[in-house]
Write a protein that holds these residues in place. Structure first.
Motif, mmCIF file in Angstrom:
data_model
loop_
_atom_site.group_PDB
_atom_site.id
_atom_site.type_symbol
_atom_site.label_atom_id
_atom_site.label_comp_id
_atom_site.label_asym_id
_atom_site.label_seq_id
_atom_site.Cartn_x
_atom_site.Cartn_y
_atom_site.Cartn_z
ATOM 1 N N GLN A 165 0.830 -1.199 0.000
ATOM 2 C CA GLN A 165 0.000 0.000 0.000
ATOM 3 C C GLN A 165 0.869 1.255 0.000
ATOM 4 O OE1 GLN A 165 -3.042 -0.885 -0.163
ATOM 5 N NE2 GLN A 165 -4.433 0.428 0.889
ATOM 6 N N ILE A 166 1.999 1.159 0.693
ATOM 7 C CA ILE A 166 2.955 2.261 0.716
ATOM 8 C C ILE A 166 4.330 1.698 0.383
ATOM 9 C CG2 ILE A 166 1.699 3.702 2.365
ATOM 10 C CD1 ILE A 166 3.353 2.545 4.581
ATOM 11 N N PRO A 184 -0.296 -8.158 -10.659
ATOM 12 C CA PRO A 184 -1.509 -8.913 -10.319
ATOM 13 C C PRO A 184 -1.196 -10.235 -9.604
ATOM 14 C CG PRO A 184 -1.578 -8.161 -12.583
ATOM 15 C CD PRO A 184 -0.222 -7.819 -12.069
ATOM 16 N N LEU A 241 -0.319 -9.499 -6.031
ATOM 17 C CA LEU A 241 -1.519 -9.052 -5.321
ATOM 18 C C LEU A 241 -2.424 -10.242 -5.004
ATOM 19 C CD1 LEU A 241 -2.306 -5.811 -7.331
ATOM 20 C CD2 LEU A 241 -1.914 -5.916 -4.876
ATOM 21 N N ALA A 242 -2.480 -11.200 -5.925
ATOM 22 C CA ALA A 242 -3.364 -12.349 -5.729
ATOM 23 C C ALA A 242 -2.891 -13.229 -4.585
ATOM 24 C CB ALA A 242 -3.446 -13.157 -7.020
ATOM 25 N N PRO A 247 -12.852 -1.361 5.670
ATOM 26 C CA PRO A 247 -13.621 -0.539 4.733
ATOM 27 C C PRO A 247 -14.385 -1.389 3.725
ATOM 28 C CG PRO A 247 -11.294 -0.500 4.181
ATOM 29 C CD PRO A 247 -11.406 -1.191 5.494
ATOM 30 N N TYR A 269 -17.775 -0.868 0.583
ATOM 31 C CA TYR A 269 -18.577 0.121 -0.137
ATOM 32 C C TYR A 269 -19.973 0.153 0.468
ATOM 33 C CZ TYR A 269 -14.915 0.314 -3.625
ATOM 34 O OH TYR A 269 -13.722 0.492 -4.257
ATOM 35 N N LEU A 317 -12.488 -9.450 -9.466
ATOM 36 C CA LEU A 317 -11.159 -8.843 -9.364
ATOM 37 C C LEU A 317 -10.082 -9.850 -8.954
ATOM 38 C CD1 LEU A 317 -11.898 -5.350 -7.800
ATOM 39 C CD2 LEU A 317 -11.962 -6.086 -10.153
ATOM 40 N N ASN A 318 -10.467 -11.100 -8.698
ATOM 41 C CA ASN A 318 -9.462 -12.064 -8.247
ATOM 42 C C ASN A 318 -9.585 -13.364 -9.037
ATOM 43 O OD1 ASN A 318 -8.316 -10.665 -5.768
ATOM 44 N ND2 ASN A 318 -10.508 -10.607 -5.364
ATOM 45 N N LYS A 373 -10.408 -15.020 -1.465
ATOM 46 C CA LYS A 373 -9.426 -14.707 -2.497
ATOM 47 C C LYS A 373 -8.387 -15.830 -2.570
ATOM 48 C CE LYS A 373 -6.099 -10.995 -3.263
ATOM 49 N NZ LYS A 373 -5.487 -9.815 -2.640
ATOM 50 N N GLY A 425 -12.087 5.108 2.721
ATOM 51 C CA GLY A 425 -11.053 4.107 2.945
ATOM 52 C C GLY A 425 -11.180 2.902 2.022
ATOM 53 N N THR A 426 -12.134 2.934 1.097
ATOM 54 C CA THR A 426 -12.369 1.760 0.261
ATOM 55 C C THR A 426 -11.243 1.514 -0.730
ATOM 56 O OG1 THR A 426 -13.768 3.206 -1.040
ATOM 57 C CG2 THR A 426 -14.872 1.649 0.412
ATOM 58 N N HIS A 427 -10.378 2.528 -0.933
ATOM 59 C CA HIS A 427 -9.225 2.268 -1.808
ATOM 60 C C HIS A 427 -8.360 1.162 -1.207
ATOM 61 C CE1 HIS A 427 -7.768 4.970 1.266
ATOM 62 N NE2 HIS A 427 -6.530 4.743 0.925
ATOM 63 N N ARG A 428 -8.350 1.065 0.128
ATOM 64 C CA ARG A 428 -7.540 0.020 0.766
ATOM 65 C C ARG A 428 -8.148 -1.359 0.530
ATOM 66 N NH1 ARG A 428 -7.355 1.409 6.640
ATOM 67 N NH2 ARG A 428 -9.329 2.419 6.205
ATOM 68 N N LEU A 429 -9.456 -1.383 0.296
ATOM 69 C CA LEU A 429 -10.097 -2.654 -0.048
ATOM 70 C C LEU A 429 -9.789 -3.023 -1.492
ATOM 71 C CD1 LEU A 429 -12.221 -4.914 0.588
ATOM 72 C CD2 LEU A 429 -13.927 -3.364 -0.338
ATOM 73 N N VAL A 430 -10.015 -2.060 -2.379
ATOM 74 C CA VAL A 430 -9.962 -2.402 -3.800
ATOM 75 C C VAL A 430 -8.516 -2.536 -4.291
ATOM 76 C CG1 VAL A 430 -10.058 -0.062 -4.761
ATOM 77 C CG2 VAL A 430 -11.144 -1.953 -5.967
ATOM 78 N N TRP A 431 -7.597 -1.821 -3.655
ATOM 79 C CA TRP A 431 -6.197 -1.933 -4.086
ATOM 80 C C TRP A 431 -5.578 -3.244 -3.653
ATOM 81 C CZ3 TRP A 431 -3.820 3.576 -2.958
ATOM 82 C CH2 TRP A 431 -4.419 4.488 -3.830
ATOM 83 N N ASN A 432 -6.267 -4.000 -2.824
ATOM 84 C CA ASN A 432 -5.716 -5.277 -2.393
ATOM 85 C C ASN A 432 -6.424 -6.458 -3.031
ATOM 86 O OD1 ASN A 432 -3.450 -4.899 -0.408
ATOM 87 N ND2 ASN A 432 -4.939 -3.415 0.298
ATOM 88 N N GLN A 433 -7.210 -6.195 -4.054
ATOM 89 C CA GLN A 433 -7.666 -7.288 -4.902
ATOM 90 C C GLN A 433 -6.553 -7.515 -5.944
ATOM 91 O OE1 GLN A 433 -10.473 -8.588 -3.704
ATOM 92 N NE2 GLN A 433 -10.424 -6.897 -2.242
ATOM 93 N N SER A 434 -6.765 -8.525 -6.780
ATOM 94 C CA SER A 434 -5.660 -8.856 -7.705
ATOM 95 C C SER A 434 -5.666 -7.972 -8.945
ATOM 96 C CB SER A 434 -5.768 -10.322 -8.120
ATOM 97 O OG SER A 434 -6.016 -11.125 -7.002
ATOM 98 N N VAL A 435 -5.808 -6.676 -8.738
ATOM 99 C CA VAL A 435 -5.806 -5.729 -9.847
ATOM 100 C C VAL A 435 -4.864 -4.602 -9.467
ATOM 101 C CG1 VAL A 435 -7.199 -3.965 -10.982
ATOM 102 C CG2 VAL A 435 -8.142 -6.239 -10.646
ATOM 103 N N THR A 436 -3.936 -4.284 -10.369
ATOM 104 C CA THR A 436 -2.976 -3.232 -10.012
ATOM 105 C C THR A 436 -3.695 -1.884 -9.987
ATOM 106 O OG1 THR A 436 -2.391 -2.910 -12.314
ATOM 107 C CG2 THR A 436 -1.049 -4.461 -11.069
ATOM 108 N N ARG A 437 -3.108 -0.967 -9.236
ATOM 109 C CA ARG A 437 -3.725 0.359 -9.116
ATOM 110 C C ARG A 437 -3.807 1.053 -10.464
ATOM 111 N NH1 ARG A 437 -0.320 3.019 -4.221
ATOM 112 N NH2 ARG A 437 -0.143 1.110 -3.038
ATOM 113 N N TRP A 458 -6.700 -0.260 -12.259
ATOM 114 C CA TRP A 458 -7.883 0.238 -11.576
ATOM 115 C C TRP A 458 -8.197 1.662 -12.020
ATOM 116 C CZ3 TRP A 458 -8.042 4.141 -7.640
ATOM 117 C CH2 TRP A 458 -9.241 4.222 -6.929
ATOM 118 N N SER A 510 -0.353 5.679 1.220
ATOM 119 C CA SER A 510 -1.746 5.349 1.510
ATOM 120 C C SER A 510 -2.397 6.426 2.368
ATOM 121 C CB SER A 510 -1.816 4.055 2.281
ATOM 122 O OG SER A 510 -3.141 3.746 2.565
#
Lengths: 297, 354
Positions: free
Chosen positions: A53-54, A72, A75-76, A86, A88, A103-104, A146, B97-109, B112, B354
């Motif tokens: 993340q960082i 990917p 990440l997987a 968090p 939606y 997404l996975n 996942k 904070g949902t970016h922390r959810l979606v950025w940790n699926q298997s899709v690069t930022r 995205w 982040s």
């Protein structure tokens, strides 16, 4: 066994403050790792670095042999349940599962569906209308379904009531038993970790205080009680972790691999909680070598 | 990723589609009547005659209000897109904070962001393009009738016709997204987006558009029609103010110069040759005269005197014939701005903590 997380001189600076500095550690695979420390110790920073993340300010970190969030495939392999879980608020539970599926590539739909069913949640319910415990459970479901090799959870239970907390930990431990899953989760409550973790990392003041397998930590730490004396005069192979004194008596927690021979001491077992508190309480010794236990296999 | 983006965007898309459909229905119902009325009016008069000009002006003036409202829709639309589609796109994720959810699926930022920008971005351009097309078609007769008063190159009209609204919408959207990334909160991001976009939209016709192509500069004789006002501050002289009116062109500047090329605000003339008569000291009562009146003889004398003294009118302008080149050029400028802002967005997402 390869390390799930390996860090070398890892540091992260926010502005002028080091949130984490000079961290070197190795976490073996197949463990449930508890990351403990007071608030602001750098737990979230370490976990955010581990999931990419960082980016680190200094040093390196590899997770499952790869750079975090490098692509990917990486990440997987890593699941992440962020702090405050968090979701939606406008999307339903079913939408969230669909999100996970879309997404996975490794998504296990059957597993996700079963978990939601067992939790007694209506899939049409919007995530914004779930209780804190239900939100955490849904976030955990997303992380587990996942099918990652490593699941990272950042304070997943700190906002939950005791009952929800127990339910959550039960769900997590079931997943660990079912899948070959390494877990790293953080908490500022030692009691969360005591029953579940077999490996500990203690952070305090943005530095690593100790890390190692729980059994090994327990075997090498002792509480010594005896007549008051200066802790500096202990044998060289005994590292004092914490010391408290009354007028006549000293109580020390020491780390040593050798047996304690001095008959003046009453030696007793320490609990994991005592051990963690001892490390969290005291500042790191300025000049002493960093107390990292090597994993010997 | 496309599914998620669509799932998050579909309500906005439905609202936009409904509004666009409503606009299409209203314009579709009223458009043919408008065109019929105009062509019937033109058929009833002799082409080029005074009647025809009068009909055109009357036709435009009776429908001025609705003309303005419809044009305003096209003008405001890009700002709305930037505000309600662009600004919340990332800011809402960061806020929740949902970016922390979606950025940790298997899709690069990067992927995205690409999808998240592409889908609503293209939709924004489509909505702007379709609405501009509808309005351009609907307002065709009105634009033609108003060409004398409001040339197509007039900033307000220029921005509400043709292809530029597509460029505006794309830029407004990208600007909103970038602002949302930096500001990180939805409402402030919307406010900042509105301020920035308005600033760009004001700066464009004031500072940039006049120079997209080198303007035409003419030095012409002053005619009776150009005389805006005549004053007689003293008994022995009159002062004439000259101003050309803009037909078929977008006038950037207009000044009166004397024989040696110096700018003069007012032209002084001796009363002996130029004597405003009959109390009618302001010959054309309107800035834009309804029709060419025969100039009174005293005015002709004044004009002749100005000509003899070497006064001329220097006008720089962009002719109306440049409407389409300017439309494409300005769309190109906005496309470049959009690409620049989008590049910033991608840079941000690669380096952002982040």
């Amino acid at each position: 066994m390869t390390a799930v997380v390996a860090a070398q001189g890892l540091g992260k600076k926010y502005g002028r403050r080091w949130a984490l500095s000079d961290l070197t550690l190795e976490v073996p695979a197949g463990r449930v790792v508890g990351l403990v420390g007071p608030n602001g110790a750098g737990k979230t920073t370490l976990l955010s670095l581990a999931c990419g993340q960082i980016a680190p300010t200094s040093g390196t970190i590899t997770v499952l042999g790869g750079t975090p969030a490098a692509g990917p495939a990486q990440l997987a392999k890593v699941g992440y349940v962020a702090q405050d879980t968090p979701l939606y608020p406008g999307l339903s539970i079913a939408d969230h599962l669909r999100l996970g599926a879309r997404l996975n590539p490794t998504w296990d739909h059957e597993l996700a569906r079963r978990r939601v069913e067992r939790l007694g949640l209506d899939p049409a319910r919007r995530a914004g209308r779930l209780s804190g415990g239900q939100r955490a459970q849904l976030a955990l479901t997303l992380g587990i379904a996942k099918r990652p090799e490593l699941l990272i959870l950042d304070e997943p239970v700190s906002a939950l009531d005791p009952l929800a907390r127990r339910e959550f930990m039960r769900g997590l431990m079931e997943a660990v038993a079912d899948q070959e899953l390494s877990v790293v989760f953080s908490s500022h409550l030692v009691s969360d970790l005591e029953r579940t973790c077999d490996h500990l990392i203690v952070l305090a003041g943005s530095r690593l205080r100790i890390s190692g397998d729980a059994e090994e930590l327990l075997a090498t730490h002792h509480r010594l009680t005896g007549p008051r004396r200066d802790p500096g005069r202990l044998p060289a192979d005994q590292h004092v972790v914490s010391a408290s004194h009354t007028d006549r008596q000293s109580t020390l927690i020491v780390r040593t691999t050798a047996p304690i021979l001095d008959p003046a001491w009453t030696v007793s077992q320490v609990s994991l909680e005592d051990l963690v508190l001892a490390y969290m309480d005291t500042p790191p010794p300025a000049a002493a070598p960093r107390p990292v236990l090597e994993i010997q296999r | 990723m496309i599914w998620l983006t669509w799932r998050q965007f579909r309500v906005s898309a439905a609202v936009a589609f409904a509004a666009l459909a409503a606009l299409a229905v209203v314009l579709g119902l009223t458009g043919p009547g408008l065109a019929d009325e105009y062509s019937a009016g033109l058929a009833a008069c002799v082409a080029g005659s005074r009647d025809c000009v009068e009909f055109g002006q009357l036709f435009f003036r009776t429908k001025q209000d609705v003309f303005l409202v419809v044009s305003l829709i096209v003008l405001v639309l890009p700002a709305l897109i930037g505000l309600f589609w662009g600004a919340p796109l990332i800011a809402r994720e960061l806020e929740g904070g949902t970016h922390r959810l979606v950025w940790n699926q298997s899709v690069t930022r990067t992927r995205w962001l690409t999808v998240k920008l592409a889908l609503p971005g293209l939709a924004a351009m489509a909505v702007a393009g379709v609405s501009a097309l509808l309005v351009t078609l609907w307002a065709g007769p009105l634009d033609e009738a108003a060409a004398q008063d409001v040339p197509r190159m007039t900033p307000l009209l220029f921005a509400a016709r043709g292809v530029v609204p597509i460029g505006y919408a794309a830029f407004a959207f990208a600007l909103g997204v970038a602002t949302g990334m930096v500001v990180r909160r939805t409402l402030p991001a919307m406010a900042v987006t509105l301020a920035l976009f308005t600033a760009v939209q004001v700066a464009m016709p004031l500072l940039v558009r006049p120079h997209l192509l080198p303007p035409v500069r003419t030095l012409s004789e002053i005619t009776a029609l150009d005389v805006e006002g005549i004053g007689t501050p003293e008994d022995r002289s009159v002062l004439v103010r000259v101003q050309v009116s803009g037909t078929d062109r977008w006038i950037l500047s207009s000044r009166t110069v004397d024989a040696s090329g110096h700018t003069v605000e007012l032209v002084p003339l001796p009363t002996s040759v130029c004597a405003p008569g009959g109390g009618d000291d302001r010959p054309p009562p309107d800035a834009a005269p309804p029709r060419p009146r025969p100039a009174p003889s005293w005015l002709s004398a004044c004009v002749a005197e100005m000509k003899r003294l070497g006064y001329r009118q220097e006008v720089t302008y962009q002719p109306d014939s440049r409407f389409w080149p300017f439309q494409w050029l300005e769309t190109g400028v906005y496309a470049l701005l959009t690409l620049g802002v989008t590049a910033l967005c991608f840079r941000w997402i690669r380096r952002r903590p982040s």
